[in-house]
Design a protein around this motif. Sequence first.
Motif, mmCIF file in Angstrom:
data_model
loop_
_atom_site.group_PDB
_atom_site.id
_atom_site.type_symbol
_atom_site.label_atom_id
_atom_site.label_comp_id
_atom_site.label_asym_id
_atom_site.label_seq_id
_atom_site.Cartn_x
_atom_site.Cartn_y
_atom_site.Cartn_z
ATOM 1 N N VAL A 73 -26.359 32.234 38.284
ATOM 2 C CA VAL A 73 -27.041 33.124 37.309
ATOM 3 C C VAL A 73 -28.520 33.203 37.508
ATOM 4 O O VAL A 73 -29.133 32.145 37.083
ATOM 5 N N PHE A 74 -29.079 34.180 37.742
ATOM 6 C CA PHE A 74 -30.507 34.399 37.539
ATOM 7 C C PHE A 74 -30.826 35.599 36.595
ATOM 8 O O PHE A 74 -30.075 36.613 36.735
ATOM 9 N N TYR A 133 -33.070 43.233 39.926
ATOM 10 C CA TYR A 133 -31.438 43.720 39.479
ATOM 11 C C TYR A 133 -31.086 45.007 40.554
ATOM 12 O O TYR A 133 -30.080 44.885 41.128
ATOM 13 N N ASP A 134 -31.979 45.905 40.739
ATOM 14 C CA ASP A 134 -31.651 47.001 41.452
ATOM 15 C C ASP A 134 -31.542 46.566 43.153
ATOM 16 O O ASP A 134 -30.949 46.936 43.815
ATOM 17 N N LYS A 172 -34.307 43.904 23.782
ATOM 18 C CA LYS A 172 -34.541 44.453 25.041
ATOM 19 C C LYS A 172 -33.330 44.399 26.021
ATOM 20 O O LYS A 172 -32.405 44.041 25.569
ATOM 21 N N ARG A 173 -33.791 45.104 27.172
ATOM 22 C CA ARG A 173 -32.678 45.240 28.290
ATOM 23 C C ARG A 173 -32.742 43.785 29.081
ATOM 24 O O ARG A 173 -33.752 43.550 29.554
ATOM 25 N N TYR A 174 -31.771 43.221 29.274
ATOM 26 C CA TYR A 174 -31.730 41.927 30.025
ATOM 27 C C TYR A 174 -30.857 42.327 31.249
ATOM 28 O O TYR A 174 -29.896 43.211 31.417
ATOM 29 N N VAL A 223 -27.485 44.099 30.230
ATOM 30 C CA VAL A 223 -27.143 44.237 28.851
ATOM 31 C C VAL A 223 -28.303 44.847 27.948
ATOM 32 O O VAL A 223 -29.525 44.541 28.137
ATOM 33 N N LEU A 224 -28.073 45.703 27.121
ATOM 34 C CA LEU A 224 -29.086 46.005 26.044
ATOM 35 C C LEU A 224 -28.731 45.546 24.858
ATOM 36 O O LEU A 224 -27.726 45.874 24.129
ATOM 37 N N VAL A 225 -29.812 44.543 24.475
ATOM 38 C CA VAL A 225 -29.729 43.847 23.299
ATOM 39 C C VAL A 225 -30.621 44.701 21.956
ATOM 40 O O VAL A 225 -31.509 45.072 21.986
#
Length: 171
Positions: free
Chosen positions: A68-69, A76-77, A101-103, A120-122
Amino acid sequence: MSTSSSLILRIAAALLCLLLPSAAATDHIVGANKGWNPGINYTLWANNQTFYVGDLISFRYQKSQYNVFEVNQTGYDNCTLDSATGNWSSGKDFIPLNEAKRYYFICGNGGCFSGMKVSVLVQAIPPPPAASLVEGPKGSYALATALVGGWNLVAAVLSGLFTEWFGFGMF
């Protein structure tokens, strides 16, 4: 332990059980029972979760095959590691979500191209619900008084237990 001590302990335990669930962090296991594997729609999984600051996101996978990074949106894209800010490879990784924030997370062994990526949006922890102040008899605010009284009861019970068990009070 005396009968009154036993009763006080039961009351304190019951009150704590009522208070703790709302303050506990959630461990979000990516992919639920399917884990971190190719060919799973992690966007759908993430959209069915609500993430708050203080929660954990955990990844379960074969450590000899995947990892996992944490990357930025471009990584990501494009499934690239140029922007990696964290990496994990234990096969059972628990990652704290400490900011609102978004991770973005991807698999760095090529799995990203097979769908092994999740965003994921935290959100900030929401404030507790505001208690409605209900005007009670003689102009008092009954609900507010009951709430404050409830916390005073918890404090008194805990203080009594500490005094009895350890010889000193908490408050």
